[in-house]
Design an enzyme around this catalytic site. Sequence first.
Site, PDB file in Angstrom:
ATOM      1  N   GLY A 148       0.955  -1.097  -0.127  1.00 11.12           N
ATOM      2  CA  GLY A 148       0.037   0.000  -0.140  1.00 11.12           C
ATOM      3  C   GLY A 148       0.982   1.341  -0.002  1.00 11.12           C
ATOM      4  N   GLY A 171      -0.464   4.534  -0.978  1.00 16.51           N
ATOM      5  CA  GLY A 171      -1.896   5.073  -0.423  1.00 16.51           C
ATOM      6  C   GLY A 171      -1.925   5.881   0.606  1.00 16.51           C
ATOM      7  N   ASP A 172      -3.090   6.447   1.298  1.00 15.37           N
ATOM      8  CA  ASP A 172      -3.050   7.619   1.935  1.00 15.37           C
ATOM      9  C   ASP A 172      -2.225   7.436   3.129  1.00 15.37           C
ATOM     10  OD1 ASP A 172      -4.732   9.930   2.631  1.00 15.37           O
ATOM     11  OD2 ASP A 172      -5.250   8.803   4.389  1.00 15.37           O
ATOM     12  N   ALA A 221       0.244   5.386   3.883  1.00 18.19           N
ATOM     13  CA  ALA A 221       1.855   5.696   3.645  1.00 18.19           C
ATOM     14  C   ALA A 221       2.222   7.124   3.510  1.00 18.19           C
ATOM     15  CB  ALA A 221       2.111   4.493   2.223  1.00 18.19           C
ATOM     16  N   ARG A 222       1.449   7.745   2.769  1.00 18.51           N
ATOM     17  CA  ARG A 222       1.795   9.188   2.363  1.00 18.51           C
ATOM     18  C   ARG A 222       1.637  10.075   3.625  1.00 18.51           C
ATOM     19  NH1 ARG A 222      -0.987  11.967  -0.774  1.00 18.51           N
ATOM     20  NH2 ARG A 222       0.516  13.228  -1.145  1.00 18.51           N
ATOM     21  N   ARG A 249      -0.729  -3.483  -5.886  1.00 12.93           N
ATOM     22  CA  ARG A 249      -0.846  -4.503  -7.066  1.00 12.93           C
ATOM     23  C   ARG A 249      -0.312  -4.014  -8.552  1.00 12.93           C
ATOM     24  NH1 ARG A 249      -6.553  -4.724  -6.365  1.00 12.93           N
ATOM     25  NH2 ARG A 249      -6.873  -5.792  -4.291  1.00 12.93           N
ATOM     26  N   ASP A 278      -2.037  -0.168  16.338  1.00 10.92           N
ATOM     27  CA  ASP A 278      -2.980   0.988  16.766  1.00 10.92           C
ATOM     28  C   ASP A 278      -2.228   1.990  17.084  1.00 10.92           C
ATOM     29  OD1 ASP A 278      -4.802   2.644  18.132  1.00 10.92           O
ATOM     30  OD2 ASP A 278      -6.431   0.975  17.926  1.00 10.92           O
ATOM     31  N   HIS A 279      -2.118   2.944  16.113  1.00 10.22           N
ATOM     32  CA  HIS A 279      -1.001   4.070  16.312  1.00 10.22           C
ATOM     33  C   HIS A 279      -1.472   4.839  17.740  1.00 10.22           C
ATOM     34  CE1 HIS A 279      -3.641   6.683  14.022  1.00 10.22           C
ATOM     35  NE2 HIS A 279      -3.111   7.709  14.693  1.00 10.22           N
ATOM     36  N   ASP A 308     -13.898   2.194  12.491  1.00 14.41           N
ATOM     37  CA  ASP A 308     -12.330   2.998  12.086  1.00 14.41           C
ATOM     38  C   ASP A 308     -11.704   3.444  13.360  1.00 14.41           C
ATOM     39  OD1 ASP A 308     -10.470   4.449  10.644  1.00 14.41           O
ATOM     40  OD2 ASP A 308     -11.661   6.214  10.797  1.00 14.41           O
ATOM     41  N   HIS A 346      -9.023   2.529  18.115  1.00 14.18           N
ATOM     42  CA  HIS A 346      -8.311   3.679  18.917  1.00 14.18           C
ATOM     43  C   HIS A 346      -8.934   3.723  20.155  1.00 14.18           C
ATOM     44  CE1 HIS A 346      -6.078   4.133  15.582  1.00 14.18           C
ATOM     45  NE2 HIS A 346      -6.879   4.968  14.772  1.00 14.18           N
ATOM     46  N   LYS A 370     -16.387  12.350  12.329  1.00 16.54           N
ATOM     47  CA  LYS A 370     -15.869  13.362  11.401  1.00 16.54           C
ATOM     48  C   LYS A 370     -16.485  14.663  11.189  1.00 16.54           C
ATOM     49  CE  LYS A 370     -12.766  10.272   9.702  1.00 16.54           C
ATOM     50  NZ  LYS A 370     -11.365  10.520  10.183  1.00 16.54           N
TER      51      LYS A 370
HETATM   52  C1  BG6 Z   1      -6.942   6.649  11.544  1.00 14.40           C
HETATM   53  C2  BG6 Z   1      -8.345   6.676  11.025  1.00 14.40           C
HETATM   54  O1  BG6 Z   1      -6.521   5.381  12.020  1.00 14.40           O
HETATM   55  O2  BG6 Z   1      -6.588   7.633  12.673  1.00 14.40           O
HETATM   56  C3  BG6 Z   1      -8.731   8.258  10.650  1.00 14.40           C
HETATM   57  O3  BG6 Z   1      -8.188   5.826  10.191  1.00 14.40           O
HETATM   58  C4  BG6 Z   1      -8.295   9.171  11.602  1.00 14.40           C
HETATM   59  O4  BG6 Z   1     -10.108   8.342  10.036  1.00 14.40           O
HETATM   60  C5  BG6 Z   1      -6.905   8.957  12.350  1.00 14.40           C
HETATM   61  O5  BG6 Z   1      -8.436  10.447  11.252  1.00 14.40           O
HETATM   62  C6  BG6 Z   1      -6.762   9.794  13.530  1.00 14.40           C
HETATM   63  O6  BG6 Z   1      -5.064   9.699  13.812  1.00 14.40           O
HETATM   64  P1  BG6 Z   1      -4.155  10.937  14.192  1.00 14.40           P
HETATM   65  O7  BG6 Z   1      -3.162  10.296  14.775  1.00 14.40           O
HETATM   66  O8  BG6 Z   1      -4.067  11.687  13.174  1.00 14.40           O
HETATM   67  O9  BG6 Z   1      -4.881  11.932  15.090  1.00 14.40           O
END
Ligand code: BG6
Length: 480
Positions: A13, A16-17, A19-20, A47, A177-178, A235, A240, A326
């Site tokens: 990916g 993708g978003d 990665a960028r 791909r 899970d960042h 999401d 999170h 959102k």
């Molecule tokens: C991502 C979600 O995991 O976390 C996004 O897919 C969300 O929808 C984002 O905007 C929020 O993370 P952060 O660290 O940018 O606040």
Amino acid sequence: MTRPDNHVIVLFGASGDLARRKLLPGLYHLAAAGLLPDGYRIVGSSRAKSALSDDAFRALAHDAVTTFGRSEPSGPAWQSFADSLSYGAADAQDPGPLLAAIRAAEDSLGGRPSRLFHLAIPPPAFASTIGMLGDTNLAENGKVIVEKPFGTDLASAQALNETIHAVFDESRVFRIDHFLGKESVDNILAFRFANGLFEPIWNRDHISYVQIDVPETLGLEGRAHFYEGTGAFRDMIVTHLIQVLGIVAMEPPVSLAAQPLQDEKAKVFEALRPIDPGQVVRGQYEGYRDEAGVAPDSQTETFTALRLEVDNWRWAGVPFHLRSGKNLAQGREVITLGLREPPLRMFRTDPAQQDAYQGNKIVIDFKDPGWIAATFLAKEPGPTMRLGPATMTFRYGGSFCQKHGLEGYERLILDAMLGDRSLFTGSDGIEHIWAASALLLENPPPLKPYTPGSWGPEPAIDELVAPHQWYLPDANKDRP
Ligand code: BG6
């Protein structure tokens, strides 16, 4: 500090978003900070139909770091990072170009570098990619980072765990899970377990509610394809917010090693009472159905607020209020623990301040760089014993040198290279969360519209938490 051994990092990916926005800037920051291994290569993949040349991948990475990164992509640091990048497309039927790119990367490093695969791809593609890593033997000597959401319900999460375990044993699986890599979330462990001050009150005897609030001002950001099939609950909430809840609610682990930490979090998730659809507000912002790529009759929620209960000795009867959506009024990441009132009211409070003050609170703002505040009542200067609201604050920004701070993804990718799973999620923990979500997923309450820029569908969100209230320190006024 320990540096990882030599690695080939394979980024699925890669254009993708995610990665960028996060991964390429994060990897570059790690490189510039001298935290990547002495020898490393980064192989982008996708791909075949969206394959890039090595040079196009380097240009994409440069653009990503310029737009989203913290470190300037220039000079020798950038040159050496750019030199480490290459690209190899992989289709399930034809992984040839990827195999060739990995072989070239490994040859250039010499020896037998470790492999780290990062699956930054849409969840439906996880299984086939993992199958391909098994079939080609690439999984040998490798670890895998799997993005969220991990499955869409209990059955799919169990199936995904099975697919992964057929190729990677659990010790090589890093479910990311960042939020768990954010400094201020990690700091909750220190705040609770390194101090004698807070932990004694961290329970149902002293805390009347816990709020975990992550409103976002961001809209779809061109991610309709991913978001339509995911929605706010999958999401943000099951991932999170509930992961953060795990850290807030867990018992002290016997040590900070991966297994005890994962075990304690899993026990919290096992104690989650099945989510009652009547305790959930699902919202969709007005105009969502007009966005490019969104179905005109879409039932995807862009907002979820809910009330959870953790049925264990420490938390029985304490509601956990979670909210994320959102296109809301502010972008914040805040945990609030509301403390019970003292047994007797002996003091007069300033009537003008009555509304602003809703009892003692511990507030943890975990949006980088983050702060922690305790709100309490203090005597106003003057001849009478009249009280007004006061705040004690710790600010990350002003208290420590920020130079060594890492963002969530940076910290976690580094941990994965080091093989440290402490801040990652175990398979049982995730399955408990999906099990608690089953009733809601089967009977989702109807969507309620909300105005972009608001706090979500009213009055439903206020009724949900009554007699408590949503608490958000005003970003412009009261924010310490
Ligand atoms: C991502 C979600 O995991 O976390 C996004 O897919 C969300 O929808 C984002 O905007 C929020 O993370 P952060 O660290 O940018 O606040």
